[in-house]
Write an enzyme that holds these catalytic residues in place. Structure first.
Site: not given
Ligand code: BDR
Ligand code: CA
Length: 317
Positions: A16, A21, A46, A130, A172-173, A247-248
């Site tokens: 996303d 990402d 996102n 991701t 978040f994800n 993160h990703d």
């Molecule tokens: C995740 O949430 C999204 O905002 C980022 O792309 C990542 O995948 C981190 O919490």
């Molecule tokens: Ca992501």
């Protein structure tokens, strides 16, 4: 750099984009990465699906990878309305990059259909989500037979020690689509999971970005602007750190060099009901249940090696 621990199995990236990402994809698609990427599938997360799929095509175009098919998937979570993260990533989802509409087309086949087809026809496939897990969960629900065909699911999502980044108890994800996450985490497939516990241990700092700038390449200049935008400041301000998690990118770093991470074998359950803890990942770290330990939960990373790898892949352009 040669990646001795690189994965040779075929891959589907489900994403996303999102700056992190984007870096994950840029590393994976880089010349000489050696990764066998069969498709990029896109999910809303996102930002809207329309912007995320445009962003995925833009990134593949920036990487000169017009050979990788890109498919648009689910535009909303299974049950909840879509929650997005423009406050982190910017209104276009890629704050700091110059946004354009690339020539690279979107495939007419929907992402979920592509995932099902590739799982059924390609041996040993690895899924690399991701974003919210809506596409993967929908594929597993519509075609339960694919679970036995999937070699591994490499997930960015969840948190144990670090608790949460969108609510006090959720990442978040997983928060965006906990029902999808439950389907994926309950599926009888090996999972490798990069949650906040490990992504918060690999923070990009100004000195890393200076090295990316010093590459003096088109890709280096674009990523320098992105990594010096408001996006980079968001997590620094929120968590009071001197660096920003990407993160990703942990997923691609694992695919290229798995030995820079350490893991613990655990079971993970997802909270879908509670308003207070929606999207919480309940990680059985101390083996308090006899649930199957089908997740390798990332606990640590060699951050120096992680950034050497990232900068090496960006330098490959
Ligand atoms: C995740 O949430 C999204 O905002 C980022 O792309 C990542 O995948 C981190 O919490
Ligand atoms: Ca992501």
């Amino acid at each position: 750099m040669e990646y001795s621990a690189a994965i040779s199995r075929p891959l589907i990236f489900d994403c996303d984009p999102g700056q992190d990402d984007a870096i994950s994809l840029i590393m994976a698609l880089s010349p000489g990465s050696g990764l066998d990427i069969r498709a990029i599938t896109v999910v809303a997360g996102n930002t809207s699906l329309a912007k995320c799929q445009r962003n995925a095509r833009m990134i593949a175009d920036m990487c000169g990878r017009t050979d990788v098919p890109i498919h648009a998937g689910c535009d909303a979570p299974l049950k909840f309305p879509l929650a997005t993260a423009e406050e982190v990533h910017g209104v276009e989802g890629l704050d700091g990059l110059e946004i354009y509409e690339p020539d690279l087309p979107l495939q007419s086949e929907a992402a979920v259909d592509a995932i099902i087809r590739l799982c059924r026809t390609v041996d040993n496939i690895v899924l690399v989500p991701t974003g919210p897990l809506t596409n993967i969960a929908t594929a597993l629900t519509r075609a339960p037979d694919i679970a036995a065909r999937i070699s591994e699911i490499v997930i960015m999502g969840g948190a144990r020690a670090e608790a949460g980044n969108i609510t006090p108890s959720a990442e978040f994800n997983i928060f965006v689509d906990p029902h999808a996450a439950k389907i994926v985490f309950d599926a009888p497939v090996k999972k490798t999971v990069f949650g906040l516990d490990v992504t918060h241990k690999a923070l990009i700092r100004d000195a890393h970005v200076d090295r990316i700038k010093a590459l003096d390449t088109d890709m280096g200049r674009r990523l320098t602007a992105m990594l010096r935008s408001d996006y980079a400041d968001y997590d620094r301000a929120k968590f009071g750190t001197a660096g920003t998690p990407i993160h990703d990118a942990c997923t691609t770093a694992y695919l290229l060099q798995s030995d820079i991470f350490s893991f613990k074998s655990v079971n993970v359950q997802i909270e879908t009901e509670s308003a207070l803890t929606r999207g919480h990942t309940s990680v059985d770290y101390w083996q308090m249940t006899d649930r199957p330990r089908d997740c390798d939960w990332a606990v640590d990373v060699d951050a120096d090696q992680f950034f050497e790898l990232m900068i090496d892949r960006i330098a490959a352009y």
